[in-house]
Write a protein that holds these residues in place. Structure first.
Motif, PDB file in Angstrom:
ATOM      1  N   ARG A 173     -15.293   3.973 -21.088  1.00  0.00           N
ATOM      2  CA  ARG A 173     -14.795   4.247 -19.742  1.00  0.00           C
ATOM      3  C   ARG A 173     -15.049   5.711 -19.430  1.00  0.00           C
ATOM      4  NH1 ARG A 173      -8.524   3.566 -17.489  1.00  0.00           N
ATOM      5  NH2 ARG A 173      -8.928   4.460 -15.415  1.00  0.00           N
ATOM      6  N   VAL A 174     -15.854   5.972 -18.409  1.00  0.00           N
ATOM      7  CA  VAL A 174     -16.099   7.335 -17.959  1.00  0.00           C
ATOM      8  C   VAL A 174     -15.117   7.634 -16.832  1.00  0.00           C
ATOM      9  CG1 VAL A 174     -17.734   8.895 -16.850  1.00  0.00           C
ATOM     10  CG2 VAL A 174     -18.515   7.341 -18.650  1.00  0.00           C
ATOM     11  N   GLN A 175     -14.355   8.696 -16.986  1.00  0.00           N
ATOM     12  CA  GLN A 175     -13.289   9.034 -16.042  1.00  0.00           C
ATOM     13  C   GLN A 175     -13.449  10.474 -15.579  1.00  0.00           C
ATOM     14  OE1 GLN A 175     -11.145   6.773 -15.023  1.00  0.00           O
ATOM     15  NE2 GLN A 175      -9.672   7.983 -13.849  1.00  0.00           N
ATOM     16  N   TRP A 176     -13.596  10.654 -14.253  1.00  0.00           N
ATOM     17  CA  TRP A 176     -13.773  11.977 -13.658  1.00  0.00           C
ATOM     18  C   TRP A 176     -12.477  12.460 -13.014  1.00  0.00           C
ATOM     19  CZ3 TRP A 176     -18.383  14.418 -14.331  1.00  0.00           C
ATOM     20  CH2 TRP A 176     -19.489  13.632 -14.660  1.00  0.00           C
ATOM     21  N   GLN A 177     -12.257  13.750 -13.036  1.00  0.00           N
ATOM     22  CA  GLN A 177     -11.249  14.332 -12.168  1.00  0.00           C
ATOM     23  C   GLN A 177     -11.779  14.276 -10.731  1.00  0.00           C
ATOM     24  OE1 GLN A 177      -9.241  17.979 -13.397  1.00  0.00           O
ATOM     25  NE2 GLN A 177     -10.258  17.840 -15.391  1.00  0.00           N
ATOM     26  N   HIS A 178     -10.894  13.991  -9.799  1.00  0.00           N
ATOM     27  CA  HIS A 178     -11.341  13.816  -8.426  1.00  0.00           C
ATOM     28  C   HIS A 178     -10.599  14.760  -7.481  1.00  0.00           C
ATOM     29  CE1 HIS A 178      -7.681  11.303  -8.371  1.00  0.00           C
ATOM     30  NE2 HIS A 178      -7.607  11.676  -7.106  1.00  0.00           N
ATOM     31  N   GLU A 179     -11.130  14.865  -6.287  1.00  0.00           N
ATOM     32  CA  GLU A 179     -10.459  15.544  -5.193  1.00  0.00           C
ATOM     33  C   GLU A 179     -10.724  14.753  -3.921  1.00  0.00           C
ATOM     34  OE1 GLU A 179     -12.096  19.422  -5.317  1.00  0.00           O
ATOM     35  OE2 GLU A 179     -14.081  18.842  -4.588  1.00  0.00           O
ATOM     36  N   ARG A 227     -15.947  13.650  -6.895  1.00  0.00           N
ATOM     37  CA  ARG A 227     -15.720  14.337  -8.160  1.00  0.00           C
ATOM     38  C   ARG A 227     -15.332  15.795  -7.911  1.00  0.00           C
ATOM     39  NH1 ARG A 227     -20.910  13.707 -11.691  1.00  0.00           N
ATOM     40  NH2 ARG A 227     -21.970  13.594  -9.665  1.00  0.00           N
ATOM     41  N   ARG A 228     -14.390  16.260  -8.703  1.00  0.00           N
ATOM     42  CA  ARG A 228     -13.893  17.627  -8.522  1.00  0.00           C
ATOM     43  C   ARG A 228     -14.884  18.639  -9.087  1.00  0.00           C
ATOM     44  NH1 ARG A 228      -7.873  18.801 -10.320  1.00  0.00           N
ATOM     45  NH2 ARG A 228      -7.577  17.494  -8.472  1.00  0.00           N
ATOM     46  N   LYS A 229     -15.004  19.756  -8.392  1.00  0.00           N
ATOM     47  CA  LYS A 229     -15.870  20.847  -8.824  1.00  0.00           C
ATOM     48  C   LYS A 229     -15.045  22.106  -9.083  1.00  0.00           C
ATOM     49  CE  LYS A 229     -20.133  19.486  -6.428  1.00  0.00           C
ATOM     50  NZ  LYS A 229     -21.164  19.900  -5.438  1.00  0.00           N
ATOM     51  N   ASP A 230     -15.596  22.963  -9.919  1.00  0.00           N
ATOM     52  CA  ASP A 230     -15.025  24.284 -10.162  1.00  0.00           C
ATOM     53  C   ASP A 230     -16.184  25.257 -10.231  1.00  0.00           C
ATOM     54  OD1 ASP A 230     -13.463  26.454 -10.762  1.00  0.00           O
ATOM     55  OD2 ASP A 230     -13.116  25.889 -12.856  1.00  0.00           O
ATOM     56  N   GLY A 231     -16.200  26.218  -9.349  1.00  0.00           N
ATOM     57  CA  GLY A 231     -17.307  27.158  -9.317  1.00  0.00           C
ATOM     58  C   GLY A 231     -18.626  26.500  -8.970  1.00  0.00           C
ATOM     59  N   GLY A 232     -18.577  25.453  -8.179  1.00  0.00           N
ATOM     60  CA  GLY A 232     -19.800  24.767  -7.766  1.00  0.00           C
ATOM     61  C   GLY A 232     -20.318  23.749  -8.749  1.00  0.00           C
ATOM     62  N   LYS A 233     -19.638  23.587  -9.891  1.00  0.00           N
ATOM     63  CA  LYS A 233     -20.077  22.633 -10.904  1.00  0.00           C
ATOM     64  C   LYS A 233     -19.026  21.551 -11.093  1.00  0.00           C
ATOM     65  CE  LYS A 233     -22.885  25.924 -13.564  1.00  0.00           C
ATOM     66  NZ  LYS A 233     -23.121  26.525 -14.911  1.00  0.00           N
ATOM     67  N   PHE A 234     -19.502  20.318 -11.316  1.00  0.00           N
ATOM     68  CA  PHE A 234     -18.581  19.231 -11.584  1.00  0.00           C
ATOM     69  C   PHE A 234     -17.828  19.489 -12.891  1.00  0.00           C
ATOM     70  CE2 PHE A 234     -21.812  16.846  -9.052  1.00  0.00           C
ATOM     71  CZ  PHE A 234     -20.985  16.519  -7.978  1.00  0.00           C
TER      72      PHE A 234
END
Length: 366
Positions: free
Chosen positions: A221-227, A235-242
């Motif tokens: 199961r692949v699970q991403w942080q989202h916004e 998918r959530r990004k930080d500094g322009g990167k996922f």
């Protein structure tokens, strides 16, 4: 009986190892857990693939162990629960997965797109023990499917055959809640599949599997942080990167790489419910052979050649010595020390496993 044989380079062994592995000695130490095993019951009743698994056969099927982090017990428990059930008949392998999820979303709708860029559920299947090829099926909450065949693992020089399809695959998703609605809280999404055995054939090998036989299998199961922006999930990004995804699996690998089929769990095909099924009788031999393979890769990266003896490998005493005292082995190494072939035999079970530096694997039951 232990033999260490060096032989002249001949046309049969004009092969330099192309196998590439990312393991370190510490990685290998984390890859020692016993794989999970699930006994799938054979059924005669019909399954309606609708994502709900409300048939009596599904009600009687036990849940698997909960998914864990891909790296194993050293990592924290997944924040959301995931588990599967399996059944089979003469035509299909049936899989039902339930994935706890308060925010069910997805935006990939094109078949064979890169599904794991959404939260997804993945199936990995290796029906043939002595063939390197295996299959992968991914699905998101929109029931968009990506399926592929791997002739062998990427780290051994394999490449995905994306135009291959599981012909006749049936899949369905049920959402306990709503999908792509950021204004509510959902319970879970579920995936149900019927995988035709006739689509998983190779050369002259035919299906279905025999009662009592094992396949390698695993689930991820692949699970991403989202916004949410403008009421749309992404998918959530930080500094322009996922941000990095979470990888939760049924049977842990030990490293963040699902493409280690030798580290997957097992499905055992049974006629009636079998509690606590054991691993196959050749598992410990196979595990030792792959440990030697991993350690040889570590040695080769440092020394630009393979070790001349098994006992000369780093980690021999901690990972190999106890078992090697009970088995016989033959180790063939060419003069350039660029190719080897290992054979392990258990005199008690009369099982023999062979593995070479290219990752070619074979097992024989006398």
């Amino acid at each position: 009986m232990i033999k260490h044989i060096a032989f002249p380079l001949s046309s049969a062994f004009l092969i330099a190892s192309s196998a590439v592995s990312a393991q370190t000695a510490d990685d290998i130490a984390r890859m020692q857990s016993t794989p999970s095993v699930y006994a799938a019951k054979k059924i005669s009743s019909q399954i309606n693939v609708d994502g709900k698994a409300d048939e009596e056969a599904w009600q009687q099927a036990p849940w698997s162990d909960d998914f864990v982090d891909i790296e194993g017990a050293s990592k924290k428990k997944p924040a959301l629960n995931s588990k599967v059930k399996m059944l089979w008949d003469d035509q299909h392998l049936y899989i039902y997965a339930q994935l706890e999820e308060p925010h069910v979303w997805g935006d990939i709708r094109k078949r064979d797109a890169i599904i794991y860029h959404n939260n997804d559920f993945e199936v990995f299947l290796k029906p043939f023990d002595n063939q390197p090829l295996y299959y992968e099926i991914e699905v998101n909450a929109l029931n968009t499917v990506m399926d592929l065949m791997m002739p062998k693992a990427y780290r051994l020089g394999g490449d995905a055959v994306m135009h291959w399809d599981v012909k006749g695959l049936q899949s369905a998703v049920h959402v306990a809640g709503s999908i792509n609605n950021a204004n509510d809280t959902d319970m879970f999404w579920a995936v149900e599949m019927a995988i035709p055995f006739h689509s998983l054939t190779t050369f002259a090998r035919k299906m279905p599997p025999k009662v009592g036989s094992y396949w390698r299998i695993n689930f991820s199961r692949v699970q991403w942080q989202h916004e949410v922006q403008d009421n749309v999930y992404q998918r959530r990004k930080d500094g322009g990167k996922f941000l990095d995804e979470e990888n939760w699996v049924w049977s842990p690998i030990g490293v963040i790489n699902m493409h280690h089929p030798e580290r997957w769990g097992f499905i055992k095909f049974v006629e009636s419910t079998t509690p606590n099924p054991a691993v196959p009788p050749d598992f410990r031999l196979e595990q030792a052979a792959w440990n030697i393979f991993y350690l040889q890769q570590v040695y080769h990266r440092k020394n630009k050649q393979f070790a001349t003896t098994i006992a000369g490998l780093p980690g021999y005493e901690s990972l190999l010595l106890p078992a090697m005292n009970t088995w016989s082995h033959t180790f063939l190494l060419n003069e350039a020390k660029s190719f080897y072939k290992l054979t392990l035999t258990d005199p008690m079970t009369e099982i023999t496993v062979s593995l070479d530096s290219e990752g070619n694997y074979h097992t024989v039951h006398e």
